[in-house]
Write a protein that holds these residues in place. Structure first.
Motif, PDB file in Angstrom:
ATOM      1  N   GLU A 120      16.827  10.952  27.804  1.00 16.67           N
ATOM      2  CA  GLU A 120      18.414  10.537  28.653  1.00 16.67           C
ATOM      3  C   GLU A 120      19.823  10.924  28.024  1.00 16.67           C
ATOM      4  N   ILE A 121      19.969  10.966  26.540  1.00 13.69           N
ATOM      5  CA  ILE A 121      20.940  11.169  26.009  1.00 13.69           C
ATOM      6  C   ILE A 121      21.492  12.847  26.686  1.00 13.69           C
ATOM      7  N   VAL A 122      19.580  13.807  25.894  1.00 13.78           N
ATOM      8  CA  VAL A 122      19.736  14.801  26.590  1.00 13.78           C
ATOM      9  C   VAL A 122      20.173  15.418  27.423  1.00 13.78           C
ATOM     10  N   ARG A 123      19.914  14.613  28.426  1.00 10.72           N
ATOM     11  CA  ARG A 123      19.617  14.822  29.484  1.00 10.72           C
ATOM     12  C   ARG A 123      21.641  14.937  30.039  1.00 10.72           C
ATOM     13  N   ARG A 124      22.048  13.747  29.746  1.00 10.23           N
ATOM     14  CA  ARG A 124      23.104  13.317  30.240  1.00 10.23           C
ATOM     15  C   ARG A 124      24.255  14.470  29.720  1.00 10.23           C
ATOM     16  N   GLN A 165      23.544  17.211  28.907  1.00  8.64           N
ATOM     17  CA  GLN A 165      23.194  18.730  29.692  1.00  8.64           C
ATOM     18  C   GLN A 165      24.053  18.891  30.788  1.00  8.64           C
ATOM     19  N   ARG A 166      24.530  17.649  31.254  1.00  7.89           N
ATOM     20  CA  ARG A 166      24.831  17.900  32.805  1.00  7.89           C
ATOM     21  C   ARG A 166      26.733  17.751  32.575  1.00  7.89           C
ATOM     22  N   GLU A 167      26.169  17.268  30.560  1.00  7.76           N
ATOM     23  CA  GLU A 167      28.084  16.891  30.579  1.00  7.76           C
ATOM     24  C   GLU A 167      28.923  18.496  30.661  1.00  7.76           C
ATOM     25  N   SER A 168      27.895  19.437  30.290  1.00  6.59           N
ATOM     26  CA  SER A 168      27.649  20.959  28.882  1.00  6.59           C
ATOM     27  C   SER A 168      28.075  21.002  30.518  1.00  6.59           C
ATOM     28  N   ILE A 169      27.603  21.189  31.991  1.00  6.78           N
ATOM     29  CA  ILE A 169      26.860  21.829  32.527  1.00  6.78           C
ATOM     30  C   ILE A 169      28.717  22.117  33.396  1.00  6.78           C
ATOM     31  N   LYS A 170      29.400  20.824  33.724  1.00  2.78           N
ATOM     32  CA  LYS A 170      30.749  20.574  34.347  1.00  2.78           C
ATOM     33  C   LYS A 170      31.651  20.832  33.563  1.00  2.78           C
ATOM     34  N   SER A 171      31.751  21.171  31.861  1.00  2.85           N
ATOM     35  CA  SER A 171      32.349  21.910  31.584  1.00  2.85           C
ATOM     36  C   SER A 171      32.770  23.635  31.500  1.00  2.85           C
TER      37      SER A 171
END
Length: 142
Positions: free
Chosen positions: A130-134, A136-142
């Motif tokens: 879950e930490i990795v998924r979160r 990854q989502r945050e890095s896509i948004k940046s």
């Protein structure tokens, strides 16, 4: 000496780091053997202390780590040997590569690796995923 060997082996360093991050309850543990075994140990005053259980857990993790590293080192040496043998055979116009030992060593490495990972709590794995998924989502948004 452990820090020197860690700097030479990333697997050792990573697995040691994980093990160092473990937190244990030093006042209790979960009994996983049979009820009969527990009764027998209670009668004989042989229940392990929480500290003994922690030491045993850490020792087993180190054992599996060492089995993996030994099997990988041995497999690397075996492959190098077989390549040298093959080179000599090719110079004579033949080919005679025996991969049986390499396959056995890689099988030993797989078993040791599986045993080590089987000691990781499923909840911890799910939390890490879950930490990795979160992230990854945050890095896509940046």
């Amino acid at each position: 000496q452990e820090s020197r060997t860690e700097s030479q082996n990333e697997i050792r360093a990573a697995w040691n780091y994980y093990t160092q991050q473990l937190e244990f309850d030093s006042t209790s543990y979960e009994w996983t053997a049979s009820a009969e075994e527990k009764k027998r140990r209670i009668r004989n005053d042989q229940l392990p202390t929480p500290q003994a259980v922690i030491v045993s857990d850490l020792d087993l993790r180190d054992l599996y780590r060492n089995q993996l590293l030994t099997a990988l080192d041995d497999a690397t040496a075996e492959v190098a040997y077989q390549l040298k043998q093959d080179e000599q055979h090719r110079d004579r116009g033949t080919s005679d590569v025996d991969i049986a030992d390499t396959v056995e060593l890689m099988s030993q490495a797989y078993v040791a690796c599986s045993n080590w990972f089987d000691m990781i709590d499923v909840h911890d794995v799910k939390e890490a995923e879950e930490i990795v998924r979160r992230e990854q989502r945050e890095s896509i948004k940046s």
